[in-house]
Design an enzyme around this catalytic site. Sequence first.
Site, mmCIF file in Angstrom:
data_model
loop_
_atom_site.group_PDB
_atom_site.id
_atom_site.type_symbol
_atom_site.label_atom_id
_atom_site.label_comp_id
_atom_site.label_asym_id
_atom_site.label_seq_id
_atom_site.Cartn_x
_atom_site.Cartn_y
_atom_site.Cartn_z
ATOM 1 C CG ASP A 13 -1.617 1.150 1.499
ATOM 2 O OD1 ASP A 13 -2.356 1.690 0.358
ATOM 3 O OD2 ASP A 13 -1.784 1.792 2.362
ATOM 4 C CG ASP A 15 -1.941 7.624 0.215
ATOM 5 O OD1 ASP A 15 -0.587 7.897 0.158
ATOM 6 O OD2 ASP A 15 -2.834 7.706 -0.410
#
Length: 230
Positions: A13, A15
């Site tokens: 991922d 953020d």
Amino acid sequence: MSAHTPVTHVIFDMDGLLLDAETLYTEATQAVVGVYGKTFTWQIKCRQMGRNQKDSAKIIIDALDLPLTPEEYINKCIEQYNILFPTVDLLPGAEKLIRHLHKHHIPMAIATGSTKYNYDLKTTKHKELFSVFDHVVLSSDDPEVKHGKPAPDCFLVCARRFRDSPAPEKVLVFEDAPNGVDAGHAAGMQVVWIPDERAELDGHKHKTAVILKSLEEFKPEEFGLPPYDS
């Protein structure tokens, strides 16, 4: 000796995991909702994390009863993002891990709920580092990703795009959001979870291979990956 099932591929991922973007999302969101006398709480943020842009907009509009359409809300946020996102910094351990895996030719990709526009803003200062990834799946823009996290779509699409399309159990997912943990688990992949300190762990702990405080704590050899040089 691996403490977990050995893997051959890694999906990150972005953020709140590689980039310290979640603090900027909070700042931008509060700037938008504050105009209406509303407060952006952790409870709302937790429901949004990892989801695509439109789903996130609907969640906050409903939760705070904002007099905006999703499109209007998104456009107001973009005004804030244009100012904040180009300044975002890497989180501790991110660059070390990415460069280590790249050095050892471990296939890596990113699966994020971001749009291409926001991705480009957030990687402004880090283009060289992010160029080492095999590919990036941007769930908010990608037509193959039918459902955002917590659905497994983004991770399954991301895995298929590796040249050798590895089996799910050969893919290690790194996540910070509970929705992302759900998505990785639903995809049949092992998940390394680095949660926000405010996150409730109990409902997701059983879906993770390991829970860490930061990427600096990750030990590649526990998943059959090359260890860091001593």
